[in-house]
Design a protein around this motif. Structure first.
Motif, PDB file in Angstrom:
ATOM      1  N   LEU A  73       4.958  16.305 -36.901  1.00  0.00           N
ATOM      2  CA  LEU A  73       4.126  15.411 -36.531  1.00  0.00           C
ATOM      3  C   LEU A  73       2.703  16.043 -35.875  1.00  0.00           C
ATOM      4  O   LEU A  73       2.910  16.659 -34.918  1.00  0.00           O
ATOM      5  N   ALA A  74       1.643  15.867 -36.566  1.00  0.00           N
ATOM      6  CA  ALA A  74       0.365  16.325 -36.129  1.00  0.00           C
ATOM      7  C   ALA A  74      -0.040  15.505 -35.063  1.00  0.00           C
ATOM      8  O   ALA A  74      -0.280  14.280 -35.214  1.00  0.00           O
ATOM      9  N   HIS A  75      -0.628  16.152 -33.905  1.00  0.00           N
ATOM     10  CA  HIS A  75      -0.960  15.433 -32.565  1.00  0.00           C
ATOM     11  C   HIS A  75      -2.384  15.960 -32.269  1.00  0.00           C
ATOM     12  O   HIS A  75      -2.413  16.977 -32.311  1.00  0.00           O
ATOM     13  N   LYS A  76      -3.163  15.061 -32.243  1.00  0.00           N
ATOM     14  CA  LYS A  76      -4.553  15.182 -31.535  1.00  0.00           C
ATOM     15  C   LYS A  76      -4.857  14.300 -30.415  1.00  0.00           C
ATOM     16  O   LYS A  76      -4.801  13.250 -30.458  1.00  0.00           O
ATOM     17  N   ASP A  77      -5.500  14.807 -29.492  1.00  0.00           N
ATOM     18  CA  ASP A  77      -5.672  14.065 -28.325  1.00  0.00           C
ATOM     19  C   ASP A  77      -7.154  14.301 -27.448  1.00  0.00           C
ATOM     20  O   ASP A  77      -7.758  15.288 -27.842  1.00  0.00           O
ATOM     21  N   SER A  78      -7.660  13.298 -26.415  1.00  0.00           N
ATOM     22  CA  SER A  78      -9.056  13.473 -26.216  1.00  0.00           C
ATOM     23  C   SER A  78      -8.845  14.652 -24.783  1.00  0.00           C
ATOM     24  O   SER A  78      -9.891  14.921 -24.316  1.00  0.00           O
ATOM     25  N   MET A  79      -7.776  15.020 -24.677  1.00  0.00           N
ATOM     26  CA  MET A  79      -7.618  16.435 -23.708  1.00  0.00           C
ATOM     27  C   MET A  79      -7.859  17.508 -24.406  1.00  0.00           C
ATOM     28  O   MET A  79      -7.853  18.963 -23.682  1.00  0.00           O
ATOM     29  N   GLY A  80      -8.173  17.706 -25.799  1.00  0.00           N
ATOM     30  CA  GLY A  80      -8.223  18.698 -26.318  1.00  0.00           C
ATOM     31  C   GLY A  80      -6.968  19.400 -27.283  1.00  0.00           C
ATOM     32  O   GLY A  80      -7.232  20.491 -27.836  1.00  0.00           O
ATOM     33  N   ASN A  81      -5.826  18.779 -27.272  1.00  0.00           N
ATOM     34  CA  ASN A  81      -4.728  19.441 -27.747  1.00  0.00           C
ATOM     35  C   ASN A  81      -4.787  18.883 -29.413  1.00  0.00           C
ATOM     36  O   ASN A  81      -5.034  17.769 -29.525  1.00  0.00           O
ATOM     37  N   VAL A  82      -4.579  20.080 -30.101  1.00  0.00           N
ATOM     38  CA  VAL A  82      -4.422  19.516 -31.596  1.00  0.00           C
ATOM     39  C   VAL A  82      -3.136  20.635 -31.964  1.00  0.00           C
ATOM     40  O   VAL A  82      -3.412  22.090 -32.017  1.00  0.00           O
ATOM     41  N   VAL A  83      -2.252  20.013 -32.135  1.00  0.00           N
ATOM     42  CA  VAL A  83      -0.841  20.592 -32.176  1.00  0.00           C
ATOM     43  C   VAL A  83       0.076  19.941 -33.352  1.00  0.00           C
ATOM     44  O   VAL A  83      -0.250  18.739 -33.569  1.00  0.00           O
ATOM     45  N   SER A  84       1.276  20.653 -33.791  1.00  0.00           N
ATOM     46  CA  SER A  84       2.092  20.053 -34.469  1.00  0.00           C
ATOM     47  C   SER A  84       3.344  20.073 -33.880  1.00  0.00           C
ATOM     48  O   SER A  84       3.746  21.081 -33.243  1.00  0.00           O
ATOM     49  N   ILE A  85       4.161  18.841 -33.839  1.00  0.00           N
ATOM     50  CA  ILE A  85       5.652  19.140 -33.189  1.00  0.00           C
ATOM     51  C   ILE A  85       6.539  18.997 -34.555  1.00  0.00           C
ATOM     52  O   ILE A  85       6.453  18.089 -35.307  1.00  0.00           O
ATOM     53  N   VAL A  86       7.662  19.706 -34.447  1.00  0.00           N
ATOM     54  CA  VAL A  86       8.598  20.135 -35.287  1.00  0.00           C
ATOM     55  C   VAL A  86      10.061  19.657 -34.716  1.00  0.00           C
ATOM     56  O   VAL A  86       9.780  19.735 -33.483  1.00  0.00           O
ATOM     57  N   PRO A  87      11.170  19.728 -35.648  1.00  0.00           N
ATOM     58  CA  PRO A  87      12.499  19.509 -34.828  1.00  0.00           C
ATOM     59  C   PRO A  87      12.734  20.592 -34.013  1.00  0.00           C
ATOM     60  O   PRO A  87      12.277  21.808 -34.343  1.00  0.00           O
ATOM     61  N   GLY A  88      13.402  20.118 -32.816  1.00  0.00           N
ATOM     62  CA  GLY A  88      13.735  21.352 -31.757  1.00  0.00           C
ATOM     63  C   GLY A  88      12.774  21.136 -30.709  1.00  0.00           C
ATOM     64  O   GLY A  88      13.032  21.969 -29.589  1.00  0.00           O
ATOM     65  N   GLU A  89      11.441  20.679 -30.889  1.00  0.00           N
ATOM     66  CA  GLU A  89      10.827  20.761 -29.545  1.00  0.00           C
ATOM     67  C   GLU A  89      10.441  19.197 -29.159  1.00  0.00           C
ATOM     68  O   GLU A  89      11.095  18.091 -29.822  1.00  0.00           O
ATOM     69  N   VAL A  90      10.209  19.306 -27.879  1.00  0.00           N
ATOM     70  CA  VAL A  90      10.049  18.035 -27.224  1.00  0.00           C
ATOM     71  C   VAL A  90       8.502  18.101 -26.601  1.00  0.00           C
ATOM     72  O   VAL A  90       7.930  18.915 -26.138  1.00  0.00           O
ATOM     73  N   GLN A  91       7.940  17.063 -26.968  1.00  0.00           N
ATOM     74  CA  GLN A  91       6.399  17.010 -26.361  1.00  0.00           C
ATOM     75  C   GLN A  91       6.325  15.629 -25.438  1.00  0.00           C
ATOM     76  O   GLN A  91       7.049  14.667 -25.626  1.00  0.00           O
ATOM     77  N   ARG A  92       5.538  15.979 -24.290  1.00  0.00           N
ATOM     78  CA  ARG A  92       5.120  14.985 -23.246  1.00  0.00           C
ATOM     79  C   ARG A  92       3.633  14.861 -23.047  1.00  0.00           C
ATOM     80  O   ARG A  92       3.155  15.776 -22.987  1.00  0.00           O
ATOM     81  N   MET A  93       3.589  13.672 -23.106  1.00  0.00           N
ATOM     82  CA  MET A  93       2.097  13.323 -22.624  1.00  0.00           C
ATOM     83  C   MET A  93       2.103  12.412 -21.586  1.00  0.00           C
ATOM     84  O   MET A  93       2.524  11.140 -21.788  1.00  0.00           O
ATOM     85  N   SER A  94       1.491  12.499 -20.332  1.00  0.00           N
ATOM     86  CA  SER A  94       1.374  11.570 -19.254  1.00  0.00           C
ATOM     87  C   SER A  94      -0.194  10.855 -19.558  1.00  0.00           C
ATOM     88  O   SER A  94      -1.088  11.773 -19.121  1.00  0.00           O
ATOM     89  N   ALA A  95      -0.102   9.770 -19.636  1.00  0.00           N
ATOM     90  CA  ALA A  95      -1.400   9.106 -20.160  1.00  0.00           C
ATOM     91  C   ALA A  95      -2.252   8.875 -19.039  1.00  0.00           C
ATOM     92  O   ALA A  95      -3.304   8.944 -19.162  1.00  0.00           O
ATOM     93  N   GLY A  96      -1.844   8.423 -17.740  1.00  0.00           N
ATOM     94  CA  GLY A  96      -2.332   8.313 -16.624  1.00  0.00           C
ATOM     95  C   GLY A  96      -3.394   7.398 -16.678  1.00  0.00           C
ATOM     96  O   GLY A  96      -3.294   6.411 -16.856  1.00  0.00           O
ATOM     97  N   THR A  97      -4.537   7.907 -16.197  1.00  0.00           N
ATOM     98  CA  THR A  97      -5.962   7.109 -16.374  1.00  0.00           C
ATOM     99  C   THR A  97      -6.388   6.702 -17.377  1.00  0.00           C
ATOM    100  O   THR A  97      -7.314   5.875 -17.622  1.00  0.00           O
ATOM    101  N   GLY A  98      -5.864   7.240 -18.634  1.00  0.00           N
ATOM    102  CA  GLY A  98      -6.127   7.128 -20.135  1.00  0.00           C
ATOM    103  C   GLY A  98      -6.624   8.164 -20.871  1.00  0.00           C
ATOM    104  O   GLY A  98      -6.991   9.192 -20.349  1.00  0.00           O
ATOM    105  N   VAL A  99      -5.803   7.887 -21.958  1.00  0.00           N
ATOM    106  CA  VAL A  99      -6.017   9.191 -22.905  1.00  0.00           C
ATOM    107  C   VAL A  99      -6.085   8.495 -24.500  1.00  0.00           C
ATOM    108  O   VAL A  99      -5.362   7.390 -24.754  1.00  0.00           O
ATOM    109  N   MET A 100      -6.939   9.123 -25.196  1.00  0.00           N
ATOM    110  CA  MET A 100      -6.788   8.819 -26.572  1.00  0.00           C
ATOM    111  C   MET A 100      -6.141   9.607 -27.562  1.00  0.00           C
ATOM    112  O   MET A 100      -6.159  10.985 -27.174  1.00  0.00           O
ATOM    113  N   HIS A 101      -5.321   9.346 -28.403  1.00  0.00           N
ATOM    114  CA  HIS A 101      -4.694  10.350 -29.530  1.00  0.00           C
ATOM    115  C   HIS A 101      -4.465   9.605 -30.555  1.00  0.00           C
ATOM    116  O   HIS A 101      -4.347   8.590 -31.029  1.00  0.00           O
TER     117      HIS A 101
END
Length: 233
Positions: A73-101
């Motif tokens: 799963l390719a992830h890109k967000d307004s915090m500047g993260n551009v990553v790939s998530i694969v089996p065995g990984e856990v991704q956490r995003m705290s949206a808080g005041t607002g985020v685009m992805h």
């Protein structure tokens, strides 16, 4: 009290590019009996077709966890993260005041199969943040590995809520238990395979909701992968 919910009782939406099963009310699926379980608000089992994905969209005041089962799963967000998530990984995003992805499956032939999990935050209006960690199968083999917590203990990812998520792999005689403190809720989601939870037989996609139960016992697994949630009401 133990409540069993079968996989085929979930909400279902097939958009062509996305096949999604909803454990809780989501988008056009609404079930007043399954809006949330304590702080657990969403578990969507998503299969994203090759070359497709979720375009840029916004979130706020939600703890969002991605748990990939197959593909990437390719992830890109307004915090500047551009990553790939694969089996065995856990991704956490705290949206808080607002985020685009955005989230995409860039593979031209294979499907990306993942769980999208939302947990309601303890505090709103926090600064958005991101975290991603790998948990080897050996850490989950025949036991429950803490992968999400409010304080990051045992190397888990940290969320803005007093909730725990544990992951395990079980076969044959392997047994594990998790104790629930008084007043806490339990939720078990069987990702794949077969497993007994407090004597209830589960197949892939099934879930068990536990209230006023002191212990969650997992046994009699067959190629089982499971997520266990320890939740505030």
């Amino acid at each position: 009290m133990i409540t069993l919910r079968r996989s085929n009782e979930r909400g279902h939406a097939n958009h062509g590019w996305l096949d999604s099963w909803h454990s809780f009310s989501f988008a056009n699926y609404f079930d007043p009996e399954h809006v949330q379980w304590g702080a657990l608000r969403v578990i969507n089992e998503d299969r994203v077709q090759p070359g497709a994905g979720f375009g840029e969209h916004s979130h706020r005041d939600m703890e969002i966890i991605s748990y990939v089962l197959e593909g990437a799963l390719a992830h890109k967000d307004s915090m500047g993260n551009v990553v790939s998530i694969v089996p065995g990984e856990v991704q956490r995003m705290s949206a808080g005041t607002g985020v685009m992805h955005s989230e995409f499956n860039h593979d031209k032939t294979g499907t990306t199969h993942f769980l999208q999990i939302w947990i309601m935050p303890a505090r709103t209006g926090v600064t958005p943040s991101y975290e991603q960690k790998t948990f080897a199968d050996s850490e989950k083999r025949g036991k429950l590995r803490l992968v999400v917590s409010p304080d990051g203990r045992e190397g888990s990812v940290t969320i803005n809520q007093d909730a725990l998520m544990l992951a395990g792999l079980f076969d044959g005689s392997e047994v594990a238990e998790h104790s629930l403190a008084s007043g806490r809720l339990g939720y078990v989601h069987l990702v794949r395979g077969e497993l007994q939870v407090n004597g209830q037989q589960l197949s892939a996609g099934d879930a068990v909701m536990l209230e006023n139960e002191p212990t969650i016992t997992l046994a009699q697994g067959h190629a089982a992968e499971v997520l266990v949630f320890d939740l505030p009401r």
